[in-house]
Design a protein around this motif. Structure first.
Motif, PDB file in Angstrom:
ATOM      1  N   MET A  86       0.820  -1.197   0.000  1.00  0.00           N
ATOM      2  CA  MET A  86       0.000   0.000   0.000  1.00  0.00           C
ATOM      3  C   MET A  86       0.861   1.256   0.000  1.00  0.00           C
ATOM      4  SD  MET A  86      -2.857   1.477   2.513  1.00  0.00           S
ATOM      5  CE  MET A  86      -3.117   3.227   2.420  1.00  0.00           C
ATOM      6  N   THR A  87       1.941   1.187   0.753  1.00  0.00           N
ATOM      7  CA  THR A  87       2.839   2.348   0.818  1.00  0.00           C
ATOM      8  C   THR A  87       3.378   2.684  -0.560  1.00  0.00           C
ATOM      9  OG1 THR A  87       3.815   0.805   2.344  1.00  0.00           O
ATOM     10  CG2 THR A  87       4.139   3.131   2.813  1.00  0.00           C
ATOM     11  N   ALA A  88       3.655   1.607  -1.331  1.00  0.00           N
ATOM     12  CA  ALA A  88       4.222   1.826  -2.661  1.00  0.00           C
ATOM     13  C   ALA A  88       3.227   2.593  -3.527  1.00  0.00           C
ATOM     14  CB  ALA A  88       4.564   0.488  -3.306  1.00  0.00           C
ATOM     15  N   VAL A  89       1.949   2.189  -3.417  1.00  0.00           N
ATOM     16  CA  VAL A  89       0.916   2.838  -4.222  1.00  0.00           C
ATOM     17  C   VAL A  89       0.858   4.323  -3.871  1.00  0.00           C
ATOM     18  CG1 VAL A  89      -1.542   2.882  -4.741  1.00  0.00           C
ATOM     19  CG2 VAL A  89      -0.389   0.693  -4.336  1.00  0.00           C
ATOM     20  N   VAL A  90       0.880   4.567  -2.580  1.00  0.00           N
ATOM     21  CA  VAL A  90       0.822   5.941  -2.116  1.00  0.00           C
ATOM     22  C   VAL A  90       2.001   6.739  -2.660  1.00  0.00           C
ATOM     23  CG1 VAL A  90       0.967   7.415  -0.081  1.00  0.00           C
ATOM     24  CG2 VAL A  90      -0.503   5.417  -0.064  1.00  0.00           C
ATOM     25  N   ALA A  91       3.169   6.093  -2.603  1.00  0.00           N
ATOM     26  CA  ALA A  91       4.377   6.785  -3.041  1.00  0.00           C
ATOM     27  C   ALA A  91       4.276   7.184  -4.505  1.00  0.00           C
ATOM     28  CB  ALA A  91       5.595   5.891  -2.810  1.00  0.00           C
ATOM     29  N   THR A  92       3.801   6.229  -5.370  1.00  0.00           N
ATOM     30  CA  THR A  92       3.725   6.557  -6.792  1.00  0.00           C
ATOM     31  C   THR A  92       2.697   7.649  -7.031  1.00  0.00           C
ATOM     32  OG1 THR A  92       2.317   4.634  -6.953  1.00  0.00           O
ATOM     33  CG2 THR A  92       4.548   4.419  -7.855  1.00  0.00           C
ATOM     34  N   SER A  93       1.548   7.512  -6.369  1.00  0.00           N
ATOM     35  CA  SER A  93       0.523   8.515  -6.601  1.00  0.00           C
ATOM     36  C   SER A  93       1.036   9.897  -6.173  1.00  0.00           C
ATOM     37  CB  SER A  93      -0.762   8.165  -5.865  1.00  0.00           C
ATOM     38  OG  SER A  93      -0.550   8.260  -4.480  1.00  0.00           O
ATOM     39  N   ASN A  94       1.846   9.890  -5.123  1.00  0.00           N
ATOM     40  CA  ASN A  94       2.396  11.165  -4.684  1.00  0.00           C
ATOM     41  C   ASN A  94       3.353  11.725  -5.718  1.00  0.00           C
ATOM     42  OD1 ASN A  94       0.995  11.573  -2.445  1.00  0.00           O
ATOM     43  ND2 ASN A  94       2.649  11.119  -0.996  1.00  0.00           N
ATOM     44  N   ALA A  95       4.103  10.816  -6.376  1.00  0.00           N
ATOM     45  CA  ALA A  95       5.033  11.270  -7.409  1.00  0.00           C
ATOM     46  C   ALA A  95       4.267  11.935  -8.533  1.00  0.00           C
ATOM     47  CB  ALA A  95       5.855  10.100  -7.926  1.00  0.00           C
ATOM     48  N   VAL A  96       3.144  11.309  -8.915  1.00  0.00           N
ATOM     49  CA  VAL A  96       2.312  11.883  -9.977  1.00  0.00           C
ATOM     50  C   VAL A  96       1.790  13.238  -9.542  1.00  0.00           C
ATOM     51  CG1 VAL A  96       0.173  11.580 -11.269  1.00  0.00           C
ATOM     52  CG2 VAL A  96       1.675   9.617 -10.870  1.00  0.00           C
ATOM     53  N   LEU A  97       1.319  13.250  -8.293  1.00  0.00           N
ATOM     54  CA  LEU A  97       0.780  14.508  -7.764  1.00  0.00           C
ATOM     55  C   LEU A  97       1.840  15.598  -7.757  1.00  0.00           C
ATOM     56  CD1 LEU A  97      -1.506  13.492  -4.781  1.00  0.00           C
ATOM     57  CD2 LEU A  97      -2.177  14.615  -6.892  1.00  0.00           C
ATOM     58  N   ASP A  98       3.037  15.199  -7.338  1.00  0.00           N
ATOM     59  CA  ASP A  98       4.116  16.181  -7.268  1.00  0.00           C
ATOM     60  C   ASP A  98       4.381  16.787  -8.643  1.00  0.00           C
ATOM     61  OD1 ASP A  98       4.399  15.905  -4.625  1.00  0.00           O
ATOM     62  OD2 ASP A  98       6.124  14.516  -4.703  1.00  0.00           O
ATOM     63  N   GLU A  99       4.337  15.893  -9.640  1.00  0.00           N
ATOM     64  CA  GLU A  99       4.591  16.359 -11.005  1.00  0.00           C
ATOM     65  C   GLU A  99       3.537  17.382 -11.407  1.00  0.00           C
ATOM     66  OE1 GLU A  99       4.837  13.861 -14.978  1.00  0.00           O
ATOM     67  OE2 GLU A  99       5.993  12.904 -13.351  1.00  0.00           O
ATOM     68  N   LEU A 100       2.281  17.021 -11.094  1.00  0.00           N
ATOM     69  CA  LEU A 100       1.183  17.929 -11.424  1.00  0.00           C
ATOM     70  C   LEU A 100       1.351  19.264 -10.703  1.00  0.00           C
ATOM     71  CD1 LEU A 100      -1.885  15.549 -11.397  1.00  0.00           C
ATOM     72  CD2 LEU A 100      -1.147  16.973 -13.292  1.00  0.00           C
ATOM     73  N   ARG A 101       1.747  19.150  -9.432  1.00  0.00           N
ATOM     74  CA  ARG A 101       1.911  20.378  -8.646  1.00  0.00           C
ATOM     75  C   ARG A 101       2.988  21.259  -9.252  1.00  0.00           C
ATOM     76  NH1 ARG A 101       1.533  17.122  -3.846  1.00  0.00           N
ATOM     77  NH2 ARG A 101      -0.638  17.207  -3.171  1.00  0.00           N
ATOM     78  N   GLU A 102       4.053  20.614  -9.673  1.00  0.00           N
ATOM     79  CA  GLU A 102       5.138  21.386 -10.294  1.00  0.00           C
ATOM     80  C   GLU A 102       4.641  22.115 -11.530  1.00  0.00           C
ATOM     81  OE1 GLU A 102       8.833  19.231 -11.176  1.00  0.00           O
ATOM     82  OE2 GLU A 102       8.766  18.561  -9.081  1.00  0.00           O
ATOM     83  N   LYS A 103       3.817  21.377 -12.307  1.00  0.00           N
ATOM     84  CA  LYS A 103       3.284  21.965 -13.544  1.00  0.00           C
ATOM     85  C   LYS A 103       2.426  23.183 -13.192  1.00  0.00           C
ATOM     86  CE  LYS A 103       3.019  18.594 -17.088  1.00  0.00           C
ATOM     87  NZ  LYS A 103       2.275  17.409 -17.527  1.00  0.00           N
ATOM     88  N   ILE A 104       1.566  22.990 -12.172  1.00  0.00           N
ATOM     89  CA  ILE A 104       0.691  24.103 -11.775  1.00  0.00           C
ATOM     90  C   ILE A 104       1.539  25.279 -11.316  1.00  0.00           C
ATOM     91  CG2 ILE A 104      -1.039  24.829 -10.076  1.00  0.00           C
ATOM     92  CD1 ILE A 104      -2.027  21.881 -10.155  1.00  0.00           C
TER      93      ILE A 104
END
Lengths: 253, 504
Positions: free
Chosen positions: A1-19
Motif C-alpha cells: 500500500m505504501t508503494a501505491v501511495v508513493a507513486t501517486s504522490n510522485a504523480v501529484l508532485d509532477e502535477l503540482r510542479e506543472k501548476i
C-alpha cells in the motif's frame, strides 16, 4: 500500500510542479517542515507539515482534557523550527521543563496568557500575521469555521506555522473535534503503553498518531515513539518481541 | 464613566523633612509649625506626634509643653508643593496620561484605559502605595468613578487601597462624613448644626432650601461626587514634553477620521523625536471632547521606538474604544517617556540568518487588555512548582534551562491532588491508585526520585521529603505521583500520596 501511495504522490508532485510553473516563478513557495519519518512524511503533501498553514492537534481518550501528549507533540514540532515561538493560552498548566526536554528552549517561547478564549484567537491571529516567527501555538477549546478560516489566511499570508492544541474542559466536549475547520491537517495523539525495556521501568513514551485529515492528502495512523531531546519522533518498531502488545485494543492500519 | 484614582499623602510635610534630613529618627515626634502674626500652630504632624496626642491646629506652645523632645520645624508650603509636583510628574510617567496635583496633599489621576499596563486596578493601587512608601511617603489611594468620591474615600478610610466597583459610587459615599465633600469649614460646621451628619443625609433632602441657605457650592460638590456633573482633570504637563496636537474647527467623531488624524499625529511626533534623537517608551493620546471631558489612551513599548507604522498600530487597535460623544475638538499625542534612540544596522552580515525582532508584536499584545505576555525561566529549585518563574517577554536571553536528567510531565496540576494507593513502603511504587474516582493498575513505574524540602525557604520544610514516581497504567497513561515523606520516618511527611502531573 505504501508503494501505491508513493507513486501517486510522485504523480501529484509532477502535477503540482506543472501548476506551479503555470502560476509563474514568483508565486508563493510553500515550504514544509518534515518529520524526518519517511512513512509519515509521505502522507503529507510536500513531504512535511506545511508552513503558512494551520494544523490542529488534539489528545485522544483522557488526553483530550489535559492535552499532555498533544502539547508535547506540538512542543517537538516547534523545537525543530527556528525563530521565536508565541504560545497563547487561557490556563497556564504547562510545565516548561518537559518542553525543554524535547528541545524547546525557554528563551524562544513567549507566552500570552489570556482571560478569554476570544482573546486567545485575537492574539493568535495577531502573532500569525506578524511573520518571521518559528511557530505560533494556541490552546483552544472551540475553533469555529470562520475563525479557523481567518487564522488560516493569516498564516498563509505570513508563511508562519500555526499550531492549535484542541483541549476540552470535559471529556464529552471532545466530540466538537468532528466539526470541520479550515486547518490544513488534523491530528489526534493518544498515549500507548511505553516501549518495553529489558528491565523494570517506563520506557520511551509511545503515541498513536492519527492523521485524521490532511488537505490534498490521505490520512493515516502511526505508532510513534515520543519526541526525543531534539523534538524528533520516530516510527516505533513494531516487532514481534513484545508480548505486552498482544492485548492492545487499538486497531492499527 | 472614568476611573479616578485619588492619592492622599497624609503626612507629606513631615515625610519631606525626614527625607531631606536622615538624622531624624523615625521615633522622634515631628511637627510642622505654621505662623500668622504672633499665632503659631501645628500645621502637620507625623505619626509619632499624633500618637502622643498632638493634633493639627493645636497651638505650638501647648504642643511644646505636652511633649518633651518635640522637633518643631517651620512650615514651608512652597517646598511641599514642589515635592507634590515632582510626585505628580512621576505618576504621569508611570500610571496614567491624565494626572494632576490635588493640593495640598494629594494627586488625582484618571486611569481609565491605562491600568492594564500595571496589571489591573488592584495591582496598580497596591504598587503605587508601596512605591511611595519605598520613598518614605505614607500614602493612601482610592479608585472610584468620580474625583469627589475617590478624594473623599482616600481621606476617610484607614485602609491603604480602596477600589469602588463601577456603579457603586452612591453606596460607597453615602455614609461618609460631611467634611469629605470639599466644602469650606464654615459651611460644614453650619450644616452639622442643622443636624446633617453624612453625605447621604444631605443627598436625600431637596436641593432648593440648601442652595438658598448656602449657595450653589453644596449642590455642586454633591453632584460632582455622584458623577452628575463632570469634573475634568486638567492634566499636568512637564516643560520639556514632546507633544504634538491638532485642534479641529469642526468636531470630528467618525472612527476613520480619528484614525487618519492619529496617524498624522504619530508622523509629526516621530519627526519631533528624530530632531531630538529620542525614541518613545510610553505615548499618550489625549482626546479632548466638546463637552469638556478628556479621554486618554496610553501605549507602552518595550524599547525606545520611532517607527511610524509600529506606533500607529499600537493606537489603531484601540481607536474603537474612543467614545467621541458630541465630537472631538482636539487630539494631542505626547511622548511621556522618551529615551535616547540610536539607529543601528539590523543585519551585520549577509550570511547570518536574520533574526526577527519580536518587540513590536510583544507591544501590540501587551497593550491589549485582558492578557499578559511573559517568558519562563528556570529557578534553581528542585521543588517542581518553584522551578519555573515568569520573566518579562523582553528580558535578556541567558540560555539557561532546566537540568534534563529526570523526565518531567508537560502538564502540572496547580496543586497536587490526593490519590488513594496500595503500595509497599518504603520505596516501592504503588500497585494501583485511584484518582478522580477512577482506579488504575500500575503496569510500569520509575522512581523514586527524592526531592527534599527547602529549609532555607520555610522552616516547616526542614526535613520534608517527596518521593516522585513515574507510573504507567494498563492503557499507557503516564502520571507523575509522589508520596509526601520518605516512607519510614513520619516526621518527613504525612505519607499520603498525591498526583502532580500528566505525562504524554
Amino acid at each position: 500500500m505504501t508503494a501505491v501511495v508513493a507513486t501517486s504522490n510522485a504523480v501529484l508532485d509532477e502535477l503540482r510542479e506543472k501548476i506551479a510553473s503555470l502560476e509563474g516563478a514568483g508565486s508563493r513557495k510553500r515550504s514544509v517542515l518534515p518529520f524526518g519519518v519517511p512513512e509519515l512524511d509521505a502522507q503529507l503533501p510536500g513531504g512535511g507539515l506545511a508552513f503558512g498553514a494551520l494544523h490542529e492537534v488534539a489528545g485522544g481518550g483522557n488526553g483530550a482534557v489535559d492535552g499532555a501528549a498533544a502539547a508535547l507533540f506540538i512542543g517537538g514540532i516547534a523545537a525543530r523550527t527556528t525563530g521565536k515561538v508565541v504560545w497563547c493560552l487561557t490556563r497556564f498548566d504547562l510545565f516548561f521543563p518537559a518542553l525543554a526536554q524535547v528541545g524547546l528552549h525557554p528563551d524562544r517561547v513567549i507566552f500570552v496568557e489570556c482571560d478569554k478564549e476570544e482573546t486567545v484567537l485575537a492574539s493568535f491571529e495577531e502573532a500569525l500575521r506578524y511573520g518571521g516567527l518559528g511557530a505560533v501555538v494556541a490552546e483552544l477549546v472551540r475553533l469555529p469555521m470562520t475563525a479557523s478560516r481567518r487564522l488560516q489566511l493569516a498564516a498563509e499570508k505570513s508563511g508562519t506555522l500555526g499550531l492549535v492544541i484542541r483541549r476540552w474542559r470535559r471529556q464529552t466536549e471532545a466530540s466538537d473535534f468532528g466539526m470541520p475547520t479550515a486547518a490544513a491537517s488534523r491530528w489526534r495523539i493518544s498515549v500507548l503503553p511505553s516501549e518495553p525495556l529489558p528491565v523494570q521501568g517506563v520506557g520511551r513514551a509511545r503515541w498513536l498518531a492519527e492523521l485524521m485529515r490532511v488537505r490534498a492528502g490521505e490520512g493515516g495512523e502511526f505508532i510513534i515513539g515520543a519526541c526525543d531531546g531534539q523534538g524528533r519522533i520516530r516510527l516505533s518498531s513494531d516487532t514481534a518481541d513484545r508480548p505486552d502488545q498482544t492485548d492492545r485494543s487499538f486497531a492499527v492500519s | 464613566m472614568a476611573r479616578v484614582v485619588s492619592v492622599f499623602l497624609p503626612t507629606l510635610p513631615t515625610d519631606r523633612i525626614r527625607r531631606t534630613d536622615p538624622s531624624l529618627s523615625p521615633d522622634t515626634p515631628l511637627v510642622v509649625i505654621a505662623r500668622s502674626g504672633s499665632k503659631r500652630w501645628i500645621a502637620a504632624a507625623d505619626r509619632a506626634a499624633l500618637e502622643l496626642g498632638l493634633r493639627i491646629g493645636m497651638p505650638a506652645a501647648k504642643a511644646q509643653a505636652l511633649v518633651q523632645g518635640l522637633v518643631m520645624i517651620d512650615a514651608d508650603p512652597a517646598a511641599d508643593l514642589a515635592v507634590l509636583e515632582r510626585l505628580t510628574l512621576w505618576a504621569l510617567s508611570q500610571y496614567s496620561p491624565v494626572v494632576a496635583m490635588d493640593p495640598p496633599d494629594g494627586i488625582i489621576m484618571d486611569t481609565e484605559g491605562a491600568d492594564h499596563l500595571q496589571g489591573g486596578e488592584e495591582l496598580m493601587l497596591s504598587g503605587l502605595v508601596n512605591r511611595l512608601r519605598g520613598r518614605g511617603l505614607a500614602a493612601r489611594a482610592a479608585i472610584a468613578e468620580t474625583w469627589g468620591a475617590a478624594h473623599a474615600i482616600a481621606r476617610t478610610t484607614s485602609r491603604e487601597t480602596v477600589i469602588v466597583p463601577r456603579g457603586e459610587t452612591a453606596r460607597a459615599v453615602n455614609r461618609l462624613p460631611l467634611s469629605s465633600l470639599r466644602l469650606p469649614a464654615e459651611t460644614v460646621a453650619s450644616l452639622r448644626t442643622l443636624g446633617f451628619a453624612t453625605v447621604g443625609d444631605l443627598a436625600a433632602i431637596p436641593r432648593a432650601p440648601l442652595t438658598l441657605r448656602f449657595g450653589p457650592e453644596v449642590g455642586r460638590r454633591l453632584d460632582q461626587m455622584f458623577g452628575r456633573v463632570a469634573e475634568p482633570i486638567d492634566p499636568i504637563r512637564p516643560v520639556d514634553l514632546v507633544e504634538v496636537q491638532k485642534s479641529f474647527a469642526e468636531p470630528i467623531g467618525a472612527p476613520e477620521t480619528i484614525e487618519k488624524y492619529v496617524s498624522r499625529l504619530v508622523r509629526q511626533l516621530c519627526l519631533e523625536l528624530v530632531k531630538r534623537g529620542l525614541g518613545v517608551r510610553r505615548a499618550d493620546l489625549i482626546v479632548h471632547r466638546v463637552d469638556n471631558t478628556i479621554q486618554a489612551l496610553r501605549a507602552g513599548t518595550a524599547k525606545p521606538v520611532r517607527d511610524i507604522a509600529w506606533l500607529t498600530k499600537l493606537f489603531r487597535d484601540r481607536i474603537e474604544r474612543i467614545e467621541p460623544g458630541f465630537g472631538i475638538e482636539k487630539l494631542s499625542l505626547a511622548a511621556i517617556i522618551a529615551e535616547p534612540l540610536i539607529e543601528a544596522q539590523s543585519a551585520s552580515s549577509l550570511i547570518e540568518e536574520q533574526v526577527t525582532d519580536v518587540t513590536p508584536l510583544i507591544d501590540v499584545l501587551g497593550n491589549r487588555g485582558g492578557q499578559r505576555s511573559f517568558r519562563v525561566a528556570p529557578v534553581a529549585s528542585d521543588v517542581p512548582e518553584r522551578s519555573v518563574q515568569r520573566i518579562a517577554p523582553t528580558a535578556a536571553e541567558d540560555g539557561a534551562t532546566w537540568p534534563l536528567n529526570w523526565p518531567r510531565p508537560p502538564r502540572l496540576l496547580a496543586r497536587p491532588e490526593p490519590i488513594e494507593v496500595i503500595a509497599l513502603l518504603p520505596d516501592h511504587p504503588p500497585v494501583s491508585f485511584t484518582w478522580r474516582g477512577k482506579r488504575r493498575r500500575v503496569k510500569r513505574a520509575d522512581g523514586p526520585e527524592r526531592i527534599f524540602g527547602e529549609w532555607w525557604k520555610r522552616s516547616s520544610e526542614w526535613v520534608a521529603v517527596r518521593d516522585y514516581f513515574v507510573v504507567e497504567d494498563d492503557v499507557g497513561e503516564r502520571f507523575w505521583i509522589f508520596r509526601a515523606g520518605d516512607g519510614v520516618d513520619a516526621e518527613t511527611g504525612s505519607h499520603k500520596w498525591f498526583l502532580h502531573g500528566m505525562f504524554a
